[in-house]
Design an enzyme around this catalytic site. Structure first.
Site, PDB file in Angstrom:
ATOM      1  N   GLY A   6       0.824  -1.218   0.000  1.00 50.25           N
ATOM      2  CA  GLY A   6       0.000   0.000   0.000  1.00 50.25           C
ATOM      3  C   GLY A   6       0.849   1.255   0.000  1.00 50.25           C
ATOM      4  N   SER A  53       1.072   3.410  -2.568  1.00 52.09           N
ATOM      5  CA  SER A  53       0.674   4.363  -3.615  1.00 52.09           C
ATOM      6  C   SER A  53       0.163   5.669  -3.024  1.00 52.09           C
ATOM      7  CB  SER A  53      -0.410   3.743  -4.501  1.00 52.09           C
ATOM      8  OG  SER A  53      -1.546   3.434  -3.711  1.00 52.09           O
ATOM      9  N   SER A  54      -0.171   5.676  -1.744  1.00 57.18           N
ATOM     10  CA  SER A  54      -0.653   6.923  -1.136  1.00 57.18           C
ATOM     11  C   SER A  54      -0.448   6.883   0.374  1.00 57.18           C
ATOM     12  CB  SER A  54      -2.138   7.153  -1.464  1.00 57.18           C
ATOM     13  OG  SER A  54      -2.941   6.215  -0.796  1.00 57.18           O
ATOM     14  N   GLY A  55      -0.703   8.016   0.997  1.00 58.31           N
ATOM     15  CA  GLY A  55      -0.752   8.103   2.456  1.00 58.31           C
ATOM     16  C   GLY A  55       0.509   7.645   3.173  1.00 58.31           C
ATOM     17  N   LYS A  91      -2.500  -1.049  -8.638  1.00 62.47           N
ATOM     18  CA  LYS A  91      -2.481  -0.448  -9.979  1.00 62.47           C
ATOM     19  C   LYS A  91      -1.089  -0.431 -10.610  1.00 62.47           C
ATOM     20  CE  LYS A  91      -4.394   3.058  -7.833  1.00 62.47           C
ATOM     21  NZ  LYS A  91      -5.252   3.061  -6.681  1.00 62.47           N
ATOM     22  N   ASP A 104      -2.087  -7.203  -4.781  1.00 63.22           N
ATOM     23  CA  ASP A 104      -3.420  -7.121  -4.167  1.00 63.22           C
ATOM     24  C   ASP A 104      -3.388  -8.060  -2.981  1.00 63.22           C
ATOM     25  OD1 ASP A 104      -6.050  -7.404  -3.379  1.00 63.22           O
ATOM     26  OD2 ASP A 104      -6.849  -7.482  -5.417  1.00 63.22           O
ATOM     27  N   SER A 114      -1.265  -0.983  12.566  1.00 62.55           N
ATOM     28  CA  SER A 114      -2.542  -1.135  13.247  1.00 62.55           C
ATOM     29  C   SER A 114      -3.158   0.250  13.327  1.00 62.55           C
ATOM     30  CB  SER A 114      -2.313  -1.766  14.619  1.00 62.55           C
ATOM     31  OG  SER A 114      -3.508  -1.831  15.339  1.00 62.55           O
ATOM     32  N   TYR A 119     -13.841  -2.088  11.084  1.00 60.46           N
ATOM     33  CA  TYR A 119     -12.454  -1.615  10.919  1.00 60.46           C
ATOM     34  C   TYR A 119     -11.690  -1.878  12.219  1.00 60.46           C
ATOM     35  CZ  TYR A 119      -8.451   1.481  10.436  1.00 60.46           C
ATOM     36  OH  TYR A 119      -7.165   1.978  10.401  1.00 60.46           O
ATOM     37  N   SER A 120     -12.284  -1.439  13.336  1.00 58.57           N
ATOM     38  CA  SER A 120     -11.638  -1.655  14.636  1.00 58.57           C
ATOM     39  C   SER A 120     -11.384  -3.137  14.883  1.00 58.57           C
ATOM     40  CB  SER A 120     -12.511  -1.104  15.769  1.00 58.57           C
ATOM     41  OG  SER A 120     -12.325   0.273  15.906  1.00 58.57           O
ATOM     42  N   LYS A 141      -8.444  -4.518  13.086  1.00 58.17           N
ATOM     43  CA  LYS A 141      -7.160  -4.091  13.661  1.00 58.17           C
ATOM     44  C   LYS A 141      -6.936  -4.752  15.034  1.00 58.17           C
ATOM     45  CE  LYS A 141      -5.820  -1.173  10.378  1.00 58.17           C
ATOM     46  NZ  LYS A 141      -4.662  -1.435   9.524  1.00 58.17           N
ATOM     47  N   THR A 169      -4.643  11.432   5.197  1.00 56.83           N
ATOM     48  CA  THR A 169      -4.284  10.641   4.008  1.00 56.83           C
ATOM     49  C   THR A 169      -5.538  10.447   3.141  1.00 56.83           C
ATOM     50  OG1 THR A 169      -4.872   8.494   4.932  1.00 56.83           O
ATOM     51  CG2 THR A 169      -2.639   9.282   5.404  1.00 56.83           C
TER      52      THR A 169
HETATM   53  N1  LIG Z   1      -5.268   7.607   7.921  1.00 57.67           N
HETATM   54  C1  LIG Z   1      -5.515   7.314   9.180  1.00 57.67           C
HETATM   55  O1  LIG Z   1      -6.108   8.148   9.929  1.00 57.67           O
HETATM   56  C2  LIG Z   1      -5.039   6.006   9.764  1.00 57.67           C
HETATM   57  C3  LIG Z   1      -5.062   5.878  11.159  1.00 57.67           C
HETATM   58  C4  LIG Z   1      -4.643   4.682  11.723  1.00 57.67           C
HETATM   59  C5  LIG Z   1      -4.209   3.643  10.926  1.00 57.67           C
HETATM   60  N2  LIG Z   1      -4.204   3.782   9.576  1.00 57.67           N
HETATM   61  C6  LIG Z   1      -3.753   2.628   8.781  1.00 57.67           C
HETATM   62  O2  LIG Z   1      -2.643   2.985   7.996  1.00 57.67           O
HETATM   63  C7  LIG Z   1      -2.590   2.163   6.822  1.00 57.67           C
HETATM   64  C8  LIG Z   1      -2.406   3.048   5.605  1.00 57.67           C
HETATM   65  O3  LIG Z   1      -3.553   3.843   5.447  1.00 57.67           O
HETATM   66  P1  LIG Z   1      -3.507   5.329   4.831  1.00 57.67           P
HETATM   67  O4  LIG Z   1      -4.100   6.226   5.839  1.00 57.67           O
HETATM   68  O5  LIG Z   1      -2.193   5.622   4.275  1.00 57.67           O
HETATM   69  O6  LIG Z   1      -4.615   5.140   3.672  1.00 57.67           O
HETATM   70  P2  LIG Z   1      -4.578   5.385   2.085  1.00 57.67           P
HETATM   71  O7  LIG Z   1      -3.942   6.692   1.768  1.00 57.67           O
HETATM   72  O8  LIG Z   1      -5.972   5.142   1.628  1.00 57.67           O
HETATM   73  O9  LIG Z   1      -3.611   4.222   1.551  1.00 57.67           O
HETATM   74  C9  LIG Z   1      -4.018   2.889   1.575  1.00 57.67           C
HETATM   75  C10 LIG Z   1      -3.060   2.046   0.763  1.00 57.67           C
HETATM   76  O10 LIG Z   1      -3.514   0.685   0.861  1.00 57.67           O
HETATM   77  C11 LIG Z   1      -3.557   0.137  -0.438  1.00 57.67           C
HETATM   78  N3  LIG Z   1      -4.623  -0.879  -0.551  1.00 57.67           N
HETATM   79  C12 LIG Z   1      -5.923  -0.763  -0.273  1.00 57.67           C
HETATM   80  N4  LIG Z   1      -6.560  -1.922  -0.531  1.00 57.67           N
HETATM   81  C13 LIG Z   1      -5.619  -2.799  -0.980  1.00 57.67           C
HETATM   82  C14 LIG Z   1      -5.629  -4.153  -1.421  1.00 57.67           C
HETATM   83  N5  LIG Z   1      -6.753  -4.899  -1.482  1.00 57.67           N
HETATM   84  N6  LIG Z   1      -4.452  -4.726  -1.788  1.00 57.67           N
HETATM   85  C15 LIG Z   1      -3.313  -4.021  -1.772  1.00 57.67           C
HETATM   86  N7  LIG Z   1      -3.233  -2.723  -1.389  1.00 57.67           N
HETATM   87  C16 LIG Z   1      -4.382  -2.129  -0.998  1.00 57.67           C
HETATM   88  C17 LIG Z   1      -3.756   1.290  -1.392  1.00 57.67           C
HETATM   89  O11 LIG Z   1      -3.121   0.957  -2.633  1.00 57.67           O
HETATM   90  P3  LIG Z   1      -3.857   0.812  -4.057  1.00 57.67           P
HETATM   91  O12 LIG Z   1      -5.253   1.353  -3.920  1.00 57.67           O
HETATM   92  O13 LIG Z   1      -2.984   1.623  -4.963  1.00 57.67           O
HETATM   93  O14 LIG Z   1      -3.794  -0.652  -4.335  1.00 57.67           O
HETATM   94  C18 LIG Z   1      -3.027   2.426  -0.695  1.00 57.67           C
HETATM   95  O15 LIG Z   1      -1.672   2.485  -1.134  1.00 57.67           O
HETATM   96  C19 LIG Z   1      -3.874   1.340   6.819  1.00 57.67           C
HETATM   97  O16 LIG Z   1      -3.611   0.048   7.304  1.00 57.67           O
HETATM   98  C20 LIG Z   1      -4.768   2.108   7.789  1.00 57.67           C
HETATM   99  O17 LIG Z   1      -5.718   1.256   8.394  1.00 57.67           O
HETATM  100  C21 LIG Z   1      -4.615   4.946   8.971  1.00 57.67           C
END
Ligand SMILES: NC(=O)c1ccc[n+]([C@@H]2O[C@H](COP(=O)([O-])OP(=O)(O)OC[C@H]3O[C@@H](n4cnc5c(N)ncnc54)[C@H](OP(=O)(O)O)[C@@H]3O)[C@@H](O)[C@H]2O)c1
Length: 276
Positions: free
Chosen positions: A10, A12-14, A36, A60, A138, A152-153, A156, A187
């Site tokens: 993952g 590609s973003s965030g 992608k 994936d 997590s 979601y919770s 995790k 993100t």
């Molecule tokens: N943002 C928050 O507030 C927050 C807080 C606590 C924890 N987190 C955790 O941090 C992690 C990263 O999240 P983020 O905030 O950076 O979100 P994000 O910007 O939406 O990035 C999510 C990443 O996961 C990938 N992804 C989603 N579904 C996938 C699949 N089926 N197979 C492979 N890759 C997949 C996406 O890649 P593609 O779509 O390009 O495949 C993307 O690169 C997650 O585990 C999230 O639960 C986030």
């Protein structure tokens, strides 16, 4: 620590993208994944100063074949993998009653079974090479459950549990395992959130759901930068013996500390006030 090999799902973003960029700047050979991405002979990004690079490769987490292919690509190019950051994830929002079983399973298929699939595929590699580190993303929501993102919770919480057990099992093989728990982070997670199809005007939960999700989304978009989380991931990657869990940011460390020492009722009142 130059030219270590890291696989970040993952990216590609965030948070994953920010981590990939940081590790590249530190000289790592970074294999970042996205559903992608396409395989290429050229590095996607490279940093002349550090010698690090990012190669984006397709993965994936819901597909056994896709996970195996991605790991094979890294092994073919590098011969070993030092660190896995199991980061790919997403959120499905809706009341427990409204969320369909398919939606609940989809949430677990990405966040829990998806992480597990990648970890299981990389364990034999790390075990045979005699070293490795697995860092799983997590969340504070993996310790405190809040309404309307229960699945979601739960996904995790389940990840926290499996990583805790994995630490014991793989320590004899010199494989280190830890969790990073971000709180609200700005993100694409917010815009990528999927709403349960039943979370609509016909739902008896709709007004409360709307208020709660608006609060979550506002908090996420006012949250810390993904670069801050990436720094914590990096610290855990270079630390010889990282602790089982590291929460990102003083505010969230304090909240989780208070959860430990305060009566459950106090936390419940606070969550109720914020999210219902
Ligand atoms: N943002 C928050 O507030 C927050 C807080 C606590 C924890 N987190 C955790 O941090 C992690 C990263 O999240 P983020 O905030 O950076 O979100 P994000 O910007 O939406 O990035 C999510 C990443 O996961 C990938 N992804 C989603 N579904 C996938 C699949 N089926 N197979 C492979 N890759 C997949 C996406 O890649 P593609 O779509 O390009 O495949 C993307 O690169 C997650 O585990 C999230 O639960 C986030």
């Amino acid at each position: 620590m130059k030219n270590q090999v890291i696989l970040i799902t993952g990216a590609s973003s965030g948070i994953g993208k920010a981590a990939a960029e940081l590790f590249m700047k530190k000289g790592y050979h970074v294999y970042g994944t996205s559903r992608k991405a396409e395989i290429s002979d050229k590095h996607t990004y490279s940093d002349a100063q550090s010698g690090g690079f990012i190669d984006m490769i397709p993965l994936d987490v819901t597909s056994d074949d896709s996970v195996k292919n991605a790991i094979d690509v890294v092994l073919f190019k590098e011969g070993h993998i030092d660190v896995l950051v199991s980061n790919a994830g997403m959120g499905i929002a809706g009341s427990i009653e409204d969320t369909t079983m398919d939606e609940a399973k989809k949430q677990f298929e990405v966040n829990f079974f998806g992480s597990l699939r990648v970890i299981k595929a990389i364990l034999p590699v790390m075990r045979k090479q005699g070293f490795g580190k697995i860092i799983a993303l997590s969340s504070v929501a993996g310790v405190i459950s809040i309404p309307y993102q229960a699945h979601y919770s739960s996904s995790k919480f389940a990840l926290e549990s499996i990583m805790e057990a994995l630490r014991y099992e793989v320590s004899p093989f010199n494989i280190k395992v830890c969790l990073v728990e971000p709180g609200d982070t700005k993100t694409e997670f917010t815009s990528n959130r999927i709403y349960s199809e039943n979370a609509n005007q016909n739902s008896p939960y709709f007004e409360s759901f709307k208020k709660s999700i608006a609060r979550m989304e506002r908090d996420e978009q006012n949250g810390v930068s993904p670069e801050k989380v990436a720094k914590t991931i990096y610290k855990m990657a270079v630390r010889k013996n990282p602790p089982v869990r590291t929460t990102v940011g003083f505010q969230y460390k304090l909240i989780l500390f208070l959860k430990k020492i305060l009566p459950a009722k106090v936390l419940e009142i606070a969550v109720r006030m914020l999210y219902t």
